[in-house]
Design a protein around this motif. Structure first.
Motif, PDB file in Angstrom:
ATOM      1  N   LYS A  82     -13.613   6.419   7.416  1.00 48.12           N
ATOM      2  CA  LYS A  82     -13.124   5.067   7.646  1.00 48.12           C
ATOM      3  C   LYS A  82     -11.828   5.092   8.450  1.00 48.12           C
ATOM      4  CE  LYS A  82     -15.176   3.038   3.488  1.00 48.12           C
ATOM      5  NZ  LYS A  82     -16.082   2.133   4.213  1.00 48.12           N
ATOM      6  N   ILE A  83     -11.541   3.954   9.084  1.00 48.02           N
ATOM      7  CA  ILE A  83     -10.319   3.837   9.886  1.00 48.02           C
ATOM      8  C   ILE A  83      -9.104   3.909   8.960  1.00 48.02           C
ATOM      9  CG2 ILE A  83      -8.980   2.259  11.327  1.00 48.02           C
ATOM     10  CD1 ILE A  83     -11.600   1.248  12.481  1.00 48.02           C
ATOM     11  N   SER A  84      -8.129   4.719   9.342  1.00 47.14           N
ATOM     12  CA  SER A  84      -6.916   4.871   8.530  1.00 47.14           C
ATOM     13  C   SER A  84      -6.008   3.657   8.686  1.00 47.14           C
ATOM     14  CB  SER A  84      -6.163   6.142   8.924  1.00 47.14           C
ATOM     15  OG  SER A  84      -5.811   6.104  10.292  1.00 47.14           O
ATOM     16  N   VAL A  85      -5.464   3.188   7.547  1.00 46.89           N
ATOM     17  CA  VAL A  85      -4.625   1.992   7.533  1.00 46.89           C
ATOM     18  C   VAL A  85      -3.331   2.293   6.796  1.00 46.89           C
ATOM     19  CG1 VAL A  85      -4.449  -0.422   6.834  1.00 46.89           C
ATOM     20  CG2 VAL A  85      -6.676   0.527   7.488  1.00 46.89           C
ATOM     21  N   ARG A  86      -2.211   1.883   7.378  1.00 49.61           N
ATOM     22  CA  ARG A  86      -0.936   1.938   6.658  1.00 49.61           C
ATOM     23  C   ARG A  86      -0.420   0.521   6.512  1.00 49.61           C
ATOM     24  NH1 ARG A  86       4.924   4.821   8.068  1.00 49.61           N
ATOM     25  NH2 ARG A  86       6.051   3.792   6.368  1.00 49.61           N
ATOM     26  N   LYS A  87      -0.268   0.068   5.269  1.00 47.62           N
ATOM     27  CA  LYS A  87       0.279  -1.262   5.020  1.00 47.62           C
ATOM     28  C   LYS A  87       1.793  -1.159   4.901  1.00 47.62           C
ATOM     29  CE  LYS A  87      -3.855  -3.330   3.044  1.00 47.62           C
ATOM     30  NZ  LYS A  87      -4.444  -4.112   1.932  1.00 47.62           N
ATOM     31  N   VAL A  88       2.473  -2.004   5.645  1.00 48.39           N
ATOM     32  CA  VAL A  88       3.940  -1.982   5.683  1.00 48.39           C
ATOM     33  C   VAL A  88       4.430  -3.283   5.054  1.00 48.39           C
ATOM     34  CG1 VAL A  88       5.969  -1.720   7.164  1.00 48.39           C
ATOM     35  CG2 VAL A  88       3.791  -0.682   7.840  1.00 48.39           C
ATOM     36  N   PRO A  89       4.820  -3.246   3.768  1.00 51.32           N
ATOM     37  CA  PRO A  89       5.125  -4.484   3.049  1.00 51.32           C
ATOM     38  C   PRO A  89       6.557  -4.986   3.209  1.00 51.32           C
ATOM     39  CG  PRO A  89       5.196  -2.632   1.540  1.00 51.32           C
ATOM     40  CD  PRO A  89       4.812  -2.071   2.881  1.00 51.32           C
ATOM     41  N   SER A  90       7.402  -4.213   3.865  1.00 51.50           N
ATOM     42  CA  SER A  90       8.826  -4.570   3.892  1.00 51.50           C
ATOM     43  C   SER A  90       9.376  -4.657   5.304  1.00 51.50           C
ATOM     44  CB  SER A  90       9.641  -3.534   3.109  1.00 51.50           C
ATOM     45  OG  SER A  90      11.025  -3.750   3.271  1.00 51.50           O
ATOM     46  N   TYR A  91      10.232  -5.632   5.545  1.00 50.92           N
ATOM     47  CA  TYR A  91      10.915  -5.754   6.827  1.00 50.92           C
ATOM     48  C   TYR A  91      11.889  -4.599   7.059  1.00 50.92           C
ATOM     49  CZ  TYR A  91      15.139  -7.137   4.330  1.00 50.92           C
ATOM     50  OH  TYR A  91      16.237  -7.137   3.511  1.00 50.92           O
ATOM     51  N   LYS A  92      12.209  -3.858   5.973  1.00 48.80           N
ATOM     52  CA  LYS A  92      13.182  -2.776   6.095  1.00 48.80           C
ATOM     53  C   LYS A  92      12.625  -1.574   6.855  1.00 48.80           C
ATOM     54  CE  LYS A  92      15.689  -4.133   1.916  1.00 48.80           C
ATOM     55  NZ  LYS A  92      16.124  -3.744   0.556  1.00 48.80           N
ATOM     56  N   VAL A  93      11.287  -1.505   6.993  1.00 47.57           N
ATOM     57  CA  VAL A  93      10.686  -0.446   7.803  1.00 47.57           C
ATOM     58  C   VAL A  93      10.749  -0.891   9.256  1.00 47.57           C
ATOM     59  CG1 VAL A  93       8.622   0.915   8.258  1.00 47.57           C
ATOM     60  CG2 VAL A  93       9.156   0.216   5.922  1.00 47.57           C
ATOM     61  N   THR A  94      11.523  -0.191  10.051  1.00 45.50           N
ATOM     62  CA  THR A  94      11.767  -0.613  11.428  1.00 45.50           C
ATOM     63  C   THR A  94      10.697  -0.078  12.372  1.00 45.50           C
ATOM     64  OG1 THR A  94      13.071   1.336  12.025  1.00 45.50           O
ATOM     65  CG2 THR A  94      14.239  -0.493  10.934  1.00 45.50           C
ATOM     66  N   PRO A  95      10.551  -0.676  13.557  1.00 48.36           N
ATOM     67  CA  PRO A  95       9.613  -0.145  14.547  1.00 48.36           C
ATOM     68  C   PRO A  95       9.902   1.321  14.887  1.00 48.36           C
ATOM     69  CG  PRO A  95      10.323  -2.332  15.169  1.00 48.36           C
ATOM     70  CD  PRO A  95      11.162  -1.933  13.993  1.00 48.36           C
ATOM     71  N   MET A  96      11.189   1.707  14.916  1.00 55.33           N
ATOM     72  CA  MET A  96      11.535   3.091  15.225  1.00 55.33           C
ATOM     73  C   MET A  96      10.937   4.057  14.207  1.00 55.33           C
ATOM     74  SD  MET A  96      13.612   1.036  16.779  1.00 55.33           S
ATOM     75  CE  MET A  96      14.966   0.815  17.896  1.00 55.33           C
ATOM     76  N   GLN A  97      10.912   3.630  12.945  1.00 59.84           N
ATOM     77  CA  GLN A  97      10.368   4.483  11.887  1.00 59.84           C
ATOM     78  C   GLN A  97       8.846   4.603  11.970  1.00 59.84           C
ATOM     79  OE1 GLN A  97      12.432   2.113   8.843  1.00 59.84           O
ATOM     80  NE2 GLN A  97      13.322   4.016   8.054  1.00 59.84           N
ATOM     81  N   LEU A  98       8.219   3.687  12.690  1.00 59.20           N
ATOM     82  CA  LEU A  98       6.764   3.704  12.800  1.00 59.20           C
ATOM     83  C   LEU A  98       6.283   4.321  14.113  1.00 59.20           C
ATOM     84  CD1 LEU A  98       6.088   0.080  11.514  1.00 59.20           C
ATOM     85  CD2 LEU A  98       5.658   2.201  10.262  1.00 59.20           C
ATOM     86  N   LYS A  99       7.206   4.655  14.972  1.00 59.01           N
ATOM     87  CA  LYS A  99       6.854   5.114  16.311  1.00 59.01           C
ATOM     88  C   LYS A  99       5.875   6.291  16.279  1.00 59.01           C
ATOM     89  CE  LYS A  99       7.345   5.439  20.843  1.00 59.01           C
ATOM     90  NZ  LYS A  99       6.748   4.474  21.757  1.00 59.01           N
ATOM     91  N   ARG A 100       6.065   7.217  15.351  1.00 59.69           N
ATOM     92  CA  ARG A 100       5.227   8.418  15.321  1.00 59.69           C
ATOM     93  C   ARG A 100       4.118   8.357  14.259  1.00 59.69           C
ATOM     94  NH1 ARG A 100       8.040  11.159  18.864  1.00 59.69           N
ATOM     95  NH2 ARG A 100      10.312  11.269  18.778  1.00 59.69           N
ATOM     96  N   ASP A 101       3.959   7.193  13.641  1.00 62.39           N
ATOM     97  CA  ASP A 101       2.906   7.062  12.622  1.00 62.39           C
ATOM     98  C   ASP A 101       1.533   7.177  13.276  1.00 62.39           C
ATOM     99  OD1 ASP A 101       0.981   5.648  10.744  1.00 62.39           O
ATOM    100  OD2 ASP A 101       2.805   5.657   9.541  1.00 62.39           O
ATOM    101  N   ARG A 102       0.640   7.980  12.693  1.00 64.53           N
ATOM    102  CA  ARG A 102      -0.669   8.238  13.291  1.00 64.53           C
ATOM    103  C   ARG A 102      -1.787   7.373  12.700  1.00 64.53           C
ATOM    104  NH1 ARG A 102       1.264   9.659  17.672  1.00 64.53           N
ATOM    105  NH2 ARG A 102       2.411  11.638  17.726  1.00 64.53           N
ATOM    106  N   SER A 103      -1.456   6.471  11.786  1.00 63.80           N
ATOM    107  CA  SER A 103      -2.490   5.591  11.224  1.00 63.80           C
ATOM    108  C   SER A 103      -3.083   4.736  12.336  1.00 63.80           C
ATOM    109  CB  SER A 103      -1.896   4.690  10.144  1.00 63.80           C
ATOM    110  OG  SER A 103      -1.311   5.468   9.117  1.00 63.80           O
ATOM    111  N   SER A 104      -4.391   4.519  12.270  1.00 60.63           N
ATOM    112  CA  SER A 104      -5.047   3.722  13.309  1.00 60.63           C
ATOM    113  C   SER A 104      -4.596   2.262  13.262  1.00 60.63           C
ATOM    114  CB  SER A 104      -6.571   3.789  13.142  1.00 60.63           C
ATOM    115  OG  SER A 104      -7.031   5.112  13.324  1.00 60.63           O
ATOM    116  N   ILE A 105      -4.339   1.768  12.046  1.00 60.48           N
ATOM    117  CA  ILE A 105      -3.904   0.383  11.885  1.00 60.48           C
ATOM    118  C   ILE A 105      -2.585   0.352  11.126  1.00 60.48           C
ATOM    119  CG2 ILE A 105      -4.449  -1.849  10.825  1.00 60.48           C
ATOM    120  CD1 ILE A 105      -7.416  -1.122  11.124  1.00 60.48           C
ATOM    121  N   LEU A 106      -1.600  -0.327  11.700  1.00 62.60           N
ATOM    122  CA  LEU A 106      -0.346  -0.629  11.001  1.00 62.60           C
ATOM    123  C   LEU A 106      -0.399  -2.102  10.621  1.00 62.60           C
ATOM    124  CD1 LEU A 106       2.287   1.187  13.262  1.00 62.60           C
ATOM    125  CD2 LEU A 106       1.344   1.963  11.081  1.00 62.60           C
ATOM    126  N   TRP A 107      -0.473  -2.365   9.341  1.00 60.04           N
ATOM    127  CA  TRP A 107      -0.661  -3.729   8.842  1.00 60.04           C
ATOM    128  C   TRP A 107       0.639  -4.203   8.219  1.00 60.04           C
ATOM    129  CZ3 TRP A 107      -5.884  -5.318   6.268  1.00 60.04           C
ATOM    130  CH2 TRP A 107      -5.881  -6.693   5.996  1.00 60.04           C
TER     131      TRP A 107
END
Length: 291
Positions: A82-107
């Motif tokens: 299945k497609i990998s999903v990372r749910k991001v529930p907080s505004y405290k996670v910045t775009p910079m922190q997600l730059k290298r995330d390999r999940s197919s979907i950032l939700w």
């Protein structure tokens, strides 16, 4: 609507920074200032107002229903992969922190009102030098622009225009003490005659609801108002048929936001442009002491 556009472009800018595709819900909420009821109205279609086809060609964006359909189809076919999903529930996670995330979907999930104004943090805060809002990707709907072209053509593209802002601003004497008097029928004649030659085609872009308010200008100009062209969005028009097709066969109201969009584009194409807050009144656009 303006808040929606601002937030939407922030989200699109973030997706571009992350080298991702932005999944977009085409449903928008129209501010009560642009509705006949005077109340906010949800469930409007983005495509009534903007060119979604151009947006898709200019930016990494896909419509939500299309995305969800393809996602479900993929997961059914590949039950073990299945497609990998990372749910991001907080505004405290910045775009910079997600730059290298390999999940197919950032939700991204924001519960309730955005704390500390999340989109401000993205587009105006520390990330601003990296994340740019792609304003160039946002064009007005071709359906509205066809109306603009038809109006300009009816005046042989040889016209001047005056923008007359009234409405709630003219009624608020605390913030705009002179606006009502400065845009009165007599004052308009005096001001416009000083800037536009008599007997020209004069397009009046305005939020003034009373059609006959500009009758005194008719003694000096060939006056054109948006309502003079109402057949262009009437029930026999191309606009009517195309928007009804987008709305599941139900008629669409030619609302206040559409009126402003058409008025503004016709104004921009005039040979002479007379502006309310630059030419007609001493008041400031955003209220007293803001000039």
């Amino acid at each position: 609507m303006n808040q929606f556009i601002w937030s939407f472009l922030c989200g699109l800018g973030e997706a571009s920074f992350l080298n991702r595709t932005f999944v977009m819900d085409l449903g928008v909420c129209l501010n009560g200032g642009h509705t006949a009821s005077g109340r906010d109205e949800d469930g409007k279609d983005f495509r009534y107002y903007f060119d979604f086809e151009h947006l898709k060609e200019s930016a990494p964006v896909v419509e939500e229903r299309e995305f969800l359909r393809d996602w479900r189809r993929w997961d059914r076919r590949r039950a073990k992969n299945k497609i990998s999903v990372r749910k991001v529930p907080s505004y405290k996670v910045t775009p910079m922190q997600l730059k290298r995330d390999r999940s197919s979907i950032l939700w991204r999930q924001f519960r309730g009102p955005e704390p500390e104004n999340y989109w401000y943090r993205v587009c105006e805060g520390g990330a601003a030098k990296y994340i740019q809002r792609p304003w160039q990707a946002l064009w007005k709907s071709k359906r509205l622009m066809n109306i603009v072209t038809e109006i300009g053509g009816r005046m042989d593209w040889d016209y001047d225009a005056v923008h007359v802002v009234r409405g709630y601003k003219a009624n608020n004497k605390d913030l705009w003490p002179n606006l009502d008097a400065d845009t009165s029928p007599d004052a308009l004649v005096t001001k416009v005659l000083s800037m536009v030659k008599p007997w020209r085609n004069l397009y009046v872009a305005t939020n003034e609801p009373f059609y006959n308010y500009f009758d005194k200008l008719r003694s000096h100009y060939k006056v054109h108002l948006l309502d003079d062209y109402s057949e262009m969005w009437g029930n026999r028009s191309e606009w009517y048929n195309e928007t009804m097709a987008l709305n599941g066969g139900k008629p669409v109201e030619f609302d206040g936001y559409m009126r402003v969009a058409v008025d503004t584009e016709v104004l921009y194409r005039a040979k002479t442009q007379v502006e309310t807050f630059n030419n007609l009144t001493r008041d400031c656009k955003d209220g007293i002491n803001t000039c």
